[in-house]
Design a protein around this motif. Structure first.
Motif, mmCIF file in Angstrom:
data_model
loop_
_atom_site.group_PDB
_atom_site.id
_atom_site.type_symbol
_atom_site.label_atom_id
_atom_site.label_comp_id
_atom_site.label_asym_id
_atom_site.label_seq_id
_atom_site.Cartn_x
_atom_site.Cartn_y
_atom_site.Cartn_z
ATOM 1 N N LYS A 232 -20.647 34.685 -40.826
ATOM 2 C CA LYS A 232 -20.207 33.650 -41.493
ATOM 3 C C LYS A 232 -19.708 32.347 -40.769
ATOM 4 N N ARG A 233 -18.731 32.982 -39.898
ATOM 5 C CA ARG A 233 -17.871 31.953 -39.113
ATOM 6 C C ARG A 233 -19.364 31.337 -38.060
ATOM 7 N N LEU A 234 -20.066 32.242 -37.467
ATOM 8 C CA LEU A 234 -21.227 31.486 -36.577
ATOM 9 C C LEU A 234 -22.192 30.890 -37.262
ATOM 10 N N LEU A 235 -22.626 30.836 -38.507
ATOM 11 C CA LEU A 235 -23.713 30.225 -39.085
ATOM 12 C C LEU A 235 -23.283 29.630 -40.303
ATOM 13 N N ASP A 236 -22.958 29.746 -41.260
ATOM 14 C CA ASP A 236 -22.662 29.074 -42.564
ATOM 15 C C ASP A 236 -21.731 28.089 -42.422
ATOM 16 N N ASP A 237 -20.384 28.397 -41.727
ATOM 17 C CA ASP A 237 -19.396 27.550 -41.513
ATOM 18 C C ASP A 237 -19.645 26.684 -40.646
ATOM 19 N N ARG A 238 -20.561 26.615 -39.719
ATOM 20 C CA ARG A 238 -20.974 25.557 -38.839
ATOM 21 C C ARG A 238 -22.120 24.714 -39.460
ATOM 22 N N ASN A 239 -22.975 25.034 -40.284
ATOM 23 C CA ASN A 239 -24.073 24.424 -40.694
ATOM 24 C C ASN A 239 -23.619 22.920 -41.155
#
Length: 412
Positions: free
Chosen positions: A272-279
């Motif tokens: 979640k931190r690497l993908l969803d939170d950055r998108n």
């Protein structure tokens, strides 16, 4: 080879490696080298194998066209490793890049400030605390198995050390960080005078990687070492690369079903931190460039493209018309590139406004042959990962990744 294909101004000797080879968690560099007979060949040496070598580019990766306000931009899912014959992009990617005003990447590793930030030595006291005892011995064994010269990575942040190692496990299968799609795209963009804009900065990416505490980073380092030692990461990496090369967006979206990578709450939090939170931040940057009157070729990790928080869905929600361009699995064959022709002799002087006998109607030598140097190549570009560096970063939650893109303005 890279400089021959994509001549460019001198840049720091950096090699970028992914945090999870398809998620685009971090732009890394590695100082590893194959220096013994038991080590995999270097990237350059791998091109000397029978049948290896550069070929005419074919379309690989996943690509969407996005349109708003009468302008067209592009979303291209990348991978941070590659094979030698992936360096030259296919015609669809070349055309999209040439139609764009700006190339947007997660990070531009040829930017000196970014390179300094990513290579800054870690706090010696933190290294002493985290990399001691059995963990230090495990890390040393993995450096030896990867043929990394002693001490090459030892001053980096611990999570970056294992991330660099994770990027090297694909070499026996012909997958090298030196041929990373993002890197070759950046070089080609510069050769075509395309400005490069970073959508993120190195400091923020490092914060994402290290997590909220020293104990969390240590947990991620241990998880990465588990994957390196078991050999599982190599198989995962190869399959991810094959999916990307086939432009198989459907299988990519089902990644959580077959990756065996979201088994613990820690893995799910990291993803979640690497993908969803950055998108959303990536989408903000792309939208801002497009709104400023620029046609943007946005190239980020392929797993940033899938699920309800993927970039195609987010851009559709912002009023863009999103059209799949390269998203169907395909089997294509590239033909060997023709040998470069020797330089043609210069035309004889023209006398009195008329061509000298034998020269009438002959064209000037092709630009690619001048000086015996190849012409500048057009762009290339899937980004990836490792578990905290190996696993979790390449993933998205099982409940979200397979969900369809937003309806309404998404064309099929």
């Amino acid at each position: 080879m890279r400089d021959a294909l994509f001549p460019s101004p001198s840049a720091p000797e950096l090699r970028r490696v992914p945090l999870r080879l398809l998620a685009g968690a971090c732009c890394m560099f590695t100082l590893a080298a194959a220096h013994a007979a038991t080590c995999p060949p270097s990237a350059i040496a791998s091109l000397e194998k029978p049948g290896a070598g550069l070929r005419n580019g074919i379309d690989r990766g996943v690509l969407w066209r996005i349109e708003r306000d009468g302008r067209t931009s592009w979303l291209y899912g990348t991978i941070h490793i590659g094979r030698g014959d992936w360096v030259r992009p296919g015609p669809t990617i070349q055309k999209a890049l040439m139609q764009s005003d700006t190339v947007a990447l997660e990070l531009d590793m040829r930017d000196e400030s970014t390179a300094r930030a990513m290579g800054r030595p870690a706090d010696p006291e933190l290294l002493a605390r985290m990399l001691s005892g059995e963990r230090a011995r495990r890390l040393e064994r993995q450096n030896t198995e990867a043929c990394v010269p002693p001490g090459s990575l030892s001053k980096l942040q611990p999570i970056l050390q294992v991330t660099a190692l994770a990027g090297l496990v694909g070499r026996p299968d012909g997958l090298y960080p030196e041929f990373g799609v993002d890197e070759t795209l950046a070089v080609a963009a510069r050769n075509n005078n395309k400005p490069i804009v970073a959508l993120e900065n190195a400091a923020d990416q490092l914060k994402v990687l290290t997590g909220g505490s020293e104990s969390e980073e240590a947990e991620q380092v241990d998880a990465a070492l588990d994957e390196l030692e078991s050999g599982k990461l190599r198989g995962q990496l190869k399959e991810l690369a094959d999916v990307w090369a086939r432009s198989d967006a459907a299988r990519l979206a089902r990644y959580p079903e077959w990756c065996d990578c979201l088994n613990t709450p820690a893995e799910q939090r990291l993803l979640k931190r690497l993908l969803d939170d950055r998108n959303p931040n990536l989408a903000d940057g792309i939208e801002r460039l497009h709104a400023g009157g620029k046609g943007v070729f946005a190239a980020v990790g392929a797993l940033h493209m899938i699920g309800p928080q993927g970039l195609p869905t987010l851009m559709a929600a912002r009023g863009f018309t999103v059209t799949p361009v390269l998203t169907n699995a395909q089997e294509q064959t590239a033909q060997p590139m023709p040998a470069l022709a020797a330089p043609s002799p210069a035309p004889r002087a023209v006398r009195g406004g008329k061509a000298v006998k034998g020269q009438r109607g002959k064209a000037a030598p092709a630009a690619a042959a001048r000086g015996g140097k190849p012409a500048k190549a057009a762009p290339a570009a899937a980004r990836g990962g490792a578990r905290a560096p190996a696993k979790a970063a390449t993933k998205t939650t099982a409940s979200k990744a397979a969900a369809p893109a937003a309806k309404g303005k998404v064309r099929r």
